[in-house]
Every structure is written in structure tokens, then in C-alpha cells.
Design a protein around this motif. Structure first.
Motif, PDB file in Angstrom:
ATOM      1  N   TYR A 162       0.821  -1.210   0.000  1.00 21.77           N
ATOM      2  CA  TYR A 162       0.000   0.000   0.000  1.00 21.77           C
ATOM      3  C   TYR A 162       0.854   1.260   0.000  1.00 21.77           C
ATOM      4  O   TYR A 162       0.355   2.340   0.243  1.00 21.77           O
ATOM      5  CB  TYR A 162      -0.924   0.012   1.217  1.00 21.77           C
ATOM      6  CG  TYR A 162      -2.262  -0.599   0.918  1.00 21.77           C
ATOM      7  CD1 TYR A 162      -2.389  -1.968   0.747  1.00 21.77           C
ATOM      8  CD2 TYR A 162      -3.393   0.190   0.797  1.00 21.77           C
ATOM      9  CE1 TYR A 162      -3.614  -2.539   0.467  1.00 21.77           C
ATOM     10  CE2 TYR A 162      -4.620  -0.380   0.525  1.00 21.77           C
ATOM     11  CZ  TYR A 162      -4.722  -1.734   0.353  1.00 21.77           C
ATOM     12  OH  TYR A 162      -5.934  -2.296   0.066  1.00 21.77           O
ATOM     13  N   LEU A 163       2.138   1.139  -0.247  1.00 18.60           N
ATOM     14  CA  LEU A 163       3.039   2.282  -0.206  1.00 18.60           C
ATOM     15  C   LEU A 163       2.893   3.108  -1.486  1.00 18.60           C
ATOM     16  O   LEU A 163       3.738   3.096  -2.373  1.00 18.60           O
ATOM     17  CB  LEU A 163       4.485   1.836  -0.011  1.00 18.60           C
ATOM     18  CG  LEU A 163       5.499   2.939   0.261  1.00 18.60           C
ATOM     19  CD1 LEU A 163       5.145   3.706   1.535  1.00 18.60           C
ATOM     20  CD2 LEU A 163       6.897   2.370   0.368  1.00 18.60           C
ATOM     21  N   PHE A 164       1.768   3.788  -1.586  1.00 20.03           N
ATOM     22  CA  PHE A 164       1.426   4.624  -2.729  1.00 20.03           C
ATOM     23  C   PHE A 164       0.775   5.897  -2.226  1.00 20.03           C
ATOM     24  O   PHE A 164       0.319   5.984  -1.088  1.00 20.03           O
ATOM     25  CB  PHE A 164       0.443   3.913  -3.671  1.00 20.03           C
ATOM     26  CG  PHE A 164       0.965   2.643  -4.240  1.00 20.03           C
ATOM     27  CD1 PHE A 164       1.882   2.655  -5.272  1.00 20.03           C
ATOM     28  CD2 PHE A 164       0.552   1.420  -3.735  1.00 20.03           C
ATOM     29  CE1 PHE A 164       2.379   1.476  -5.801  1.00 20.03           C
ATOM     30  CE2 PHE A 164       1.034   0.237  -4.249  1.00 20.03           C
ATOM     31  CZ  PHE A 164       1.957   0.258  -5.285  1.00 20.03           C
ATOM     32  N   SER A 165       0.687   6.864  -3.105  1.00 21.74           N
ATOM     33  CA  SER A 165      -0.130   8.046  -2.847  1.00 21.74           C
ATOM     34  C   SER A 165      -1.424   7.840  -3.624  1.00 21.74           C
ATOM     35  O   SER A 165      -1.420   7.812  -4.858  1.00 21.74           O
ATOM     36  CB  SER A 165       0.580   9.311  -3.335  1.00 21.74           C
ATOM     37  OG  SER A 165      -0.264  10.423  -3.147  1.00 21.74           O
ATOM     38  N   TRP A 166      -2.517   7.667  -2.901  1.00 22.89           N
ATOM     39  CA  TRP A 166      -3.830   7.442  -3.502  1.00 22.89           C
ATOM     40  C   TRP A 166      -4.527   8.792  -3.586  1.00 22.89           C
ATOM     41  O   TRP A 166      -4.767   9.455  -2.557  1.00 22.89           O
ATOM     42  CB  TRP A 166      -4.650   6.484  -2.650  1.00 22.89           C
ATOM     43  CG  TRP A 166      -4.063   5.110  -2.579  1.00 22.89           C
ATOM     44  CD1 TRP A 166      -3.013   4.705  -1.796  1.00 22.89           C
ATOM     45  CD2 TRP A 166      -4.473   3.970  -3.303  1.00 22.89           C
ATOM     46  NE1 TRP A 166      -2.750   3.384  -1.996  1.00 22.89           N
ATOM     47  CE2 TRP A 166      -3.635   2.897  -2.920  1.00 22.89           C
ATOM     48  CE3 TRP A 166      -5.464   3.741  -4.242  1.00 22.89           C
ATOM     49  CZ2 TRP A 166      -3.778   1.621  -3.444  1.00 22.89           C
ATOM     50  CZ3 TRP A 166      -5.606   2.470  -4.760  1.00 22.89           C
ATOM     51  CH2 TRP A 166      -4.765   1.425  -4.361  1.00 22.89           C
ATOM     52  N   VAL A 167      -4.876   9.216  -4.784  1.00 24.72           N
ATOM     53  CA  VAL A 167      -5.435  10.545  -5.003  1.00 24.72           C
ATOM     54  C   VAL A 167      -6.716  10.758  -4.196  1.00 24.72           C
ATOM     55  O   VAL A 167      -6.864  11.759  -3.489  1.00 24.72           O
ATOM     56  CB  VAL A 167      -5.684  10.788  -6.505  1.00 24.72           C
ATOM     57  CG1 VAL A 167      -6.375  12.119  -6.736  1.00 24.72           C
ATOM     58  CG2 VAL A 167      -4.374  10.715  -7.274  1.00 24.72           C
ATOM     59  N   ARG A 168      -7.642   9.846  -4.269  1.00 30.25           N
ATOM     60  CA  ARG A 168      -8.920  10.011  -3.574  1.00 30.25           C
ATOM     61  C   ARG A 168      -8.739  10.067  -2.066  1.00 30.25           C
ATOM     62  O   ARG A 168      -9.252  10.963  -1.394  1.00 30.25           O
ATOM     63  CB  ARG A 168      -9.877   8.870  -3.927  1.00 30.25           C
ATOM     64  CG  ARG A 168     -11.238   9.012  -3.235  1.00 30.25           C
ATOM     65  CD  ARG A 168     -12.016   7.731  -3.261  1.00 30.25           C
ATOM     66  NE  ARG A 168     -11.243   6.711  -2.548  1.00 30.25           N
ATOM     67  CZ  ARG A 168     -11.456   5.408  -2.667  1.00 30.25           C
ATOM     68  NH1 ARG A 168     -12.378   4.948  -3.463  1.00 30.25           N
ATOM     69  NH2 ARG A 168     -10.734   4.555  -1.983  1.00 30.25           N
ATOM     70  N   ASP A 169      -7.995   9.126  -1.514  1.00 29.17           N
ATOM     71  CA  ASP A 169      -7.823   9.063  -0.068  1.00 29.17           C
ATOM     72  C   ASP A 169      -7.122  10.306   0.464  1.00 29.17           C
ATOM     73  O   ASP A 169      -7.535  10.881   1.466  1.00 29.17           O
ATOM     74  CB  ASP A 169      -7.047   7.809   0.321  1.00 29.17           C
ATOM     75  CG  ASP A 169      -7.767   6.525  -0.081  1.00 29.17           C
ATOM     76  OD1 ASP A 169      -8.885   6.615  -0.627  1.00 29.17           O
ATOM     77  OD2 ASP A 169      -7.210   5.452   0.145  1.00 29.17           O
ATOM     78  N   SER A 170      -6.067  10.725  -0.229  1.00 34.35           N
ATOM     79  CA  SER A 170      -5.347  11.929   0.196  1.00 34.35           C
ATOM     80  C   SER A 170      -6.257  13.151   0.135  1.00 34.35           C
ATOM     81  O   SER A 170      -6.241  13.994   1.034  1.00 34.35           O
ATOM     82  CB  SER A 170      -4.130  12.168  -0.697  1.00 34.35           C
ATOM     83  OG  SER A 170      -3.224  11.107  -0.618  1.00 34.35           O
ATOM     84  N   SER A 171      -7.043  13.230  -0.924  1.00 31.48           N
ATOM     85  CA  SER A 171      -7.939  14.379  -1.086  1.00 31.48           C
ATOM     86  C   SER A 171      -8.997  14.431   0.003  1.00 31.48           C
ATOM     87  O   SER A 171      -9.324  15.501   0.515  1.00 31.48           O
ATOM     88  CB  SER A 171      -8.604  14.333  -2.460  1.00 31.48           C
ATOM     89  OG  SER A 171      -7.639  14.440  -3.475  1.00 31.48           O
ATOM     90  N   LEU A 172      -9.521  13.281   0.371  1.00 30.17           N
ATOM     91  CA  LEU A 172     -10.535  13.259   1.434  1.00 30.17           C
ATOM     92  C   LEU A 172      -9.943  13.666   2.778  1.00 30.17           C
ATOM     93  O   LEU A 172     -10.577  14.393   3.546  1.00 30.17           O
ATOM     94  CB  LEU A 172     -11.174  11.873   1.512  1.00 30.17           C
ATOM     95  CG  LEU A 172     -12.046  11.494   0.324  1.00 30.17           C
ATOM     96  CD1 LEU A 172     -12.470  10.034   0.408  1.00 30.17           C
ATOM     97  CD2 LEU A 172     -13.249  12.409   0.216  1.00 30.17           C
TER      98      LEU A 172
END
Length: 101
Positions: A12-22
Motif C-alpha cells: 500500500y506504499l502509494f499516494s492514492w489521489v482520492r484518499d489523500s484528497s478526502l
């Protein structure tokens, strides 16, 4: 922002656009209500980082050909090129609207 430092089963070592935005929506709400003025620099950093990510060509395309549907990026800001259900277009509310300029 990363989802998790975990790199094994699953990675899961990623930057997830949706999760970060929320997450940053909540942080921005706190800031806009005057609850914590120290959050401004974090919000600015997030906006600049997301604007840069949205310009990264990726397997969904470029900023002009569908790349805004990319759900995640590597934490170094490069495109994630592995297999994934893409593009994902159901969360466009998370996009930084001025990033395409």
C-alpha cells in the motif's frame, strides 16, 4: 500522503489521489473554520503536490487524454505502471481544478 508504509501483502506504499484528497478536505475544513492556522502550509504543500501529480503521464493517459483518472502514484511522484483497474473516474470531485492551467 501515503496510504500505509506496508510494502508486503498487500503493498500500500502509494499516494492514492482520492484518499489523500478526502483527508485534506477535513484538514482544509479545520483551517477554514479557524481551528488551526498552522495547517496552511500543509494545505499549500498538498495542493502543489497534487497539481504536479495530475500532470504526470501515466497508463490512463496524460492530463489531456484521460490521465486524471489515475487512482494512485508512486510516493516519489512517478506514475504507477503496474496492473490496476483504471481509469477510475467516479471521484472527480477530488481533483484540483486549477492544476490543468
Amino acid at each position: 500522503m501515503i496510504a500505509s508504509p506496508n510494502t508486503d501483502n498487500p503493498n500500500y506504499l502509494f499516494s492514492w489521489v482520492r484518499d489523500s484528497s478526502l483527508v485534506f478536505k477535513v484538514i482544509a475544513d479545520h483551517f477554514s473554520r479557524g481551528e488551526d492556522d498552522s495547517l496552511r502550509s500543509q494545505i499549500d504543500n498538498f495542493v502543489f503536490a497534487e497539481a504536479a501529480l495530475q500532470k504526470v503521464s501515466n497508463p490512463s493517459g496524460s492530463i489531456k487524454t484521460g490521465g486524471l483518472g489515475e487512482p494512485k502514484f508512486n510516493i516519489d511522484g512517478s506514475a504507477f505502471t503496474g496492473s490496476w483497474g483504471r481509469p477510475q473516474r467516479g471521484w472527480s470531485f477530488c481533483k484540483v481544478p486549477w492544476a490543468s492551467g
